[in-house]
Scaffold this motif. Structure first.
Motif, PDB file in Angstrom:
ATOM      1  N   HIS A 185       0.669  -1.216   0.002  1.00 27.10           N
ATOM      2  CA  HIS A 185       0.108  -0.124   0.007  1.00 27.10           C
ATOM      3  C   HIS A 185       0.732   1.443   0.054  1.00 27.10           C
ATOM      4  CE1 HIS A 185      -3.350   2.695   0.861  1.00 27.10           C
ATOM      5  NE2 HIS A 185      -2.504   3.081   2.005  1.00 27.10           N
ATOM      6  N   GLY A 186       1.761   1.267   0.971  1.00 26.25           N
ATOM      7  CA  GLY A 186       2.852   2.546   0.964  1.00 26.25           C
ATOM      8  C   GLY A 186       3.471   2.732  -0.434  1.00 26.25           C
ATOM      9  N   ALA A 187       3.885   1.551  -1.070  1.00 23.18           N
ATOM     10  CA  ALA A 187       4.647   1.679  -2.432  1.00 23.18           C
ATOM     11  C   ALA A 187       3.578   2.232  -3.460  1.00 23.18           C
ATOM     12  CB  ALA A 187       4.995   0.282  -2.712  1.00 23.18           C
ATOM     13  N   GLU A 188       2.354   1.802  -3.283  1.00 24.73           N
ATOM     14  CA  GLU A 188       1.399   2.435  -4.311  1.00 24.73           C
ATOM     15  C   GLU A 188       1.056   3.841  -3.938  1.00 24.73           C
ATOM     16  OE1 GLU A 188       0.058   0.992  -7.304  1.00 24.73           O
ATOM     17  OE2 GLU A 188      -2.057   0.895  -6.386  1.00 24.73           O
ATOM     18  N   VAL A 189       1.045   4.226  -2.839  1.00 28.05           N
ATOM     19  CA  VAL A 189       0.947   5.713  -2.493  1.00 28.05           C
ATOM     20  C   VAL A 189       2.042   6.583  -3.088  1.00 28.05           C
ATOM     21  CG1 VAL A 189       0.596   7.204  -0.651  1.00 28.05           C
ATOM     22  CG2 VAL A 189      -0.866   5.109  -0.752  1.00 28.05           C
ATOM     23  N   GLN A 190       3.232   6.055  -2.560  1.00 27.41           N
ATOM     24  CA  GLN A 190       4.311   6.970  -3.118  1.00 27.41           C
ATOM     25  C   GLN A 190       4.508   6.959  -4.583  1.00 27.41           C
ATOM     26  OE1 GLN A 190       6.750   4.612  -0.084  1.00 27.41           O
ATOM     27  NE2 GLN A 190       7.501   6.519   0.342  1.00 27.41           N
ATOM     28  N   SER A 191       4.070   5.802  -5.152  1.00 27.82           N
ATOM     29  CA  SER A 191       4.140   5.919  -6.875  1.00 27.82           C
ATOM     30  C   SER A 191       3.315   6.778  -7.410  1.00 27.82           C
ATOM     31  CB  SER A 191       4.387   4.532  -7.250  1.00 27.82           C
ATOM     32  OG  SER A 191       5.364   3.633  -6.865  1.00 27.82           O
ATOM     33  N   GLY A 192       2.020   7.013  -6.561  1.00 29.42           N
ATOM     34  CA  GLY A 192       1.015   7.880  -7.289  1.00 29.42           C
ATOM     35  C   GLY A 192       0.220   6.981  -8.134  1.00 29.42           C
ATOM     36  N   SER A 193       0.265   5.661  -8.064  1.00 29.48           N
ATOM     37  CA  SER A 193      -0.578   4.750  -8.885  1.00 29.48           C
ATOM     38  C   SER A 193      -1.639   4.231  -8.191  1.00 29.48           C
ATOM     39  CB  SER A 193       0.131   3.638  -9.273  1.00 29.48           C
ATOM     40  OG  SER A 193       0.945   3.036  -8.365  1.00 29.48           O
ATOM     41  N   GLY A 194      -2.081   4.402  -7.011  1.00 23.47           N
ATOM     42  CA  GLY A 194      -3.340   3.957  -6.436  1.00 23.47           C
ATOM     43  C   GLY A 194      -3.443   4.492  -4.865  1.00 23.47           C
ATOM     44  N   LEU A 195      -4.731   4.422  -4.399  1.00 22.24           N
ATOM     45  CA  LEU A 195      -4.775   4.822  -3.036  1.00 22.24           C
ATOM     46  C   LEU A 195      -5.651   3.773  -2.249  1.00 22.24           C
ATOM     47  CD1 LEU A 195      -6.260   8.405  -3.582  1.00 22.24           C
ATOM     48  CD2 LEU A 195      -3.901   7.654  -2.530  1.00 22.24           C
ATOM     49  N   GLY A 196      -6.242   2.754  -2.807  1.00 20.65           N
ATOM     50  CA  GLY A 196      -7.176   1.900  -2.271  1.00 20.65           C
ATOM     51  C   GLY A 196      -7.295   0.453  -2.583  1.00 20.65           C
ATOM     52  N   ASP A 197      -6.646   0.380  -3.837  1.00 23.77           N
ATOM     53  CA  ASP A 197      -6.815  -1.013  -4.530  1.00 23.77           C
ATOM     54  C   ASP A 197      -6.191  -2.019  -3.492  1.00 23.77           C
ATOM     55  OD1 ASP A 197      -8.132  -0.333  -6.680  1.00 23.77           O
ATOM     56  OD2 ASP A 197      -6.359   0.436  -7.891  1.00 23.77           O
ATOM     57  N   VAL A 198      -4.863  -1.763  -2.991  1.00 20.48           N
ATOM     58  CA  VAL A 198      -4.231  -3.010  -2.240  1.00 20.48           C
ATOM     59  C   VAL A 198      -4.806  -3.427  -1.249  1.00 20.48           C
ATOM     60  CG1 VAL A 198      -2.126  -3.270  -0.949  1.00 20.48           C
ATOM     61  CG2 VAL A 198      -1.932  -2.234  -2.753  1.00 20.48           C
ATOM     62  N   VAL A 199      -5.430  -2.450  -0.524  1.00 22.78           N
ATOM     63  CA  VAL A 199      -6.363  -3.151   0.859  1.00 22.78           C
ATOM     64  C   VAL A 199      -7.485  -3.963   0.435  1.00 22.78           C
ATOM     65  CG1 VAL A 199      -5.245  -1.420   2.312  1.00 22.78           C
ATOM     66  CG2 VAL A 199      -7.309  -0.696   1.166  1.00 22.78           C
ATOM     67  N   GLY A 200      -8.183  -3.341  -0.648  1.00 22.30           N
ATOM     68  CA  GLY A 200      -9.199  -4.107  -1.147  1.00 22.30           C
ATOM     69  C   GLY A 200      -9.044  -5.338  -1.615  1.00 22.30           C
ATOM     70  N   GLN A 201      -7.982  -5.513  -2.455  1.00 27.65           N
ATOM     71  CA  GLN A 201      -7.473  -6.797  -3.051  1.00 27.65           C
ATOM     72  C   GLN A 201      -7.160  -7.670  -1.766  1.00 27.65           C
ATOM     73  OE1 GLN A 201      -4.748  -4.538  -5.720  1.00 27.65           O
ATOM     74  NE2 GLN A 201      -5.371  -5.647  -7.392  1.00 27.65           N
ATOM     75  N   ALA A 202      -6.539  -7.293  -0.692  1.00 26.53           N
ATOM     76  CA  ALA A 202      -6.104  -8.103   0.163  1.00 26.53           C
ATOM     77  C   ALA A 202      -7.434  -8.674   1.075  1.00 26.53           C
ATOM     78  CB  ALA A 202      -5.196  -7.320   1.362  1.00 26.53           C
ATOM     79  N   ARG A 203      -8.398  -7.864   0.818  1.00 31.74           N
ATOM     80  CA  ARG A 203      -9.583  -8.230   1.650  1.00 31.74           C
ATOM     81  C   ARG A 203     -10.550  -9.270   0.657  1.00 31.74           C
ATOM     82  NH1 ARG A 203     -13.468  -6.951   5.835  1.00 31.74           N
ATOM     83  NH2 ARG A 203     -15.147  -8.339   5.398  1.00 31.74           N
TER      84      ARG A 203
END
Length: 281
Positions: A122-140
């Motif tokens: 999640h932190g990598a996505e945010v820092q890269s500017g490529s996403g804000l919420g996908d990772v936590v949704g994909q994990a769930r």
């Protein structure tokens, strides 16, 4: 150390969202709702002297993947396969980041927990500017509702308790950074209203309606996407726009009934997983 490890991360279409900036990348994220898809990203990680990433056989550069491997203090060859288009609202970059985190943890015996790995991705996505919420949704997995933003230490997730056939048609790409990098006050207001509606009545029908209204109120609905959604409505179905891409998704057979040659999958209930590991060298 294993020779290689494999992870599967479901695709993820977001129906509505907010933009919530924190002081730290793992506090930053979005509230909103999405659907985890059985069409996803299969990721294989192998030890390597330098980092190389391929997607569907083509070499690509994915900043979020590089940040994940840097956080895990390693380099690797990352090979990914997916039927989903990149940059069209399916969370492919998030899938690459999370899949890399899960598989690299296994390959390099980093012994991090699931939540720790989700935090890294999640932190990598945010820092890269490529996403804000996908990772936590994909994990769930399932139909997650992100009630608070950020990584696992900060967010709060609920879900709509339902599964469905999912159809989708992609017309083109939209830039996540272009949308979330500017003034997002109106978008966030629309996302809050949509989330409130779905929390009050957590059904798939309400989710689709709230998603469709959000795309209008956030001024993200393109004429091409609107035309497809209108066609589905005329055929008696219900469809909405996936954030962020020129993609239309429908639950059930709405796109097919409207005459579109739609891709078909289902809600993925399990979330991201490590599939297996090869024997230790």
């Amino acid at each position: 150390m294993s020779r290689e490890a494999h992870a599967f991360v479901p695709g993820h279409v977001t129906g509505f969202f907010t933009v919530d900036r924190g002081e730290d990348p793992i506090e930053t994220g979005s509230r909103g709702g999405g659907i985890a898809l059985s069409d996803g990203v299969a990721v294989t990680v192998r030890p390597s002297d330098d980092t190389r990433v391929t997607l569907n056989g083509e070499a690509i550069q994915v900043e979020a993947v590089e940040r994940v491997l840097d956080a895990l203090r390693t380099t690797a060859t990352v090979t990914a396969e997916t039927p989903l288009p990149l940059g069209s609202g399916f969370g492919v970059s998030g899938g690459l980041a999370l899949g890399t985190a899960l598989a690299a943890n296994a390959v390099f015996d980093r012994r991090l927990s699931y939540n720790e790995l989700v935090t890294v991705a999640h932190g990598a996505e945010v820092q890269s500017g490529s996403g804000l919420g996908d990772v936590v949704g994909q994990a769930r997995g399932g139909v997650p509702l992100r009630l608070e933003p950020g990584g696992p230490q900060y967010n709060y997730l609920d879900a709509i308790p339902a599964r469905s056939r999912v159809e989708y048609v992609t017309l083109g790409e939209l830039s996540t950074q272009d949308v979330v990098g500017g003034d997002t006050d109106a978008l966030t207001d629309a996302g809050e209203r949509a989330l409130s509606d779905v929390v009050e009545e957590p059904t798939l029908a309400t989710f689709t309606r709230a998603s469709r209204r959000f795309s209008r109120e956030a001024d993200l609905l393109t004429p091409e996407v609107k035309g497809v959604i209108d066609d589905v409505a005329e055929a008696g179905g219900d469809a909405a726009m996936a954030m962020l891409g020129e993609t239309v998704f429908a639950l059930g057979t709405g796109l097919t009934d409207a005459g579109y040659d739609a891709s078909v999958c289902s809600v993925d209930p399990a979330g991201a997983t490590v599939e297996d590991e090869s024997p230790t060298a």
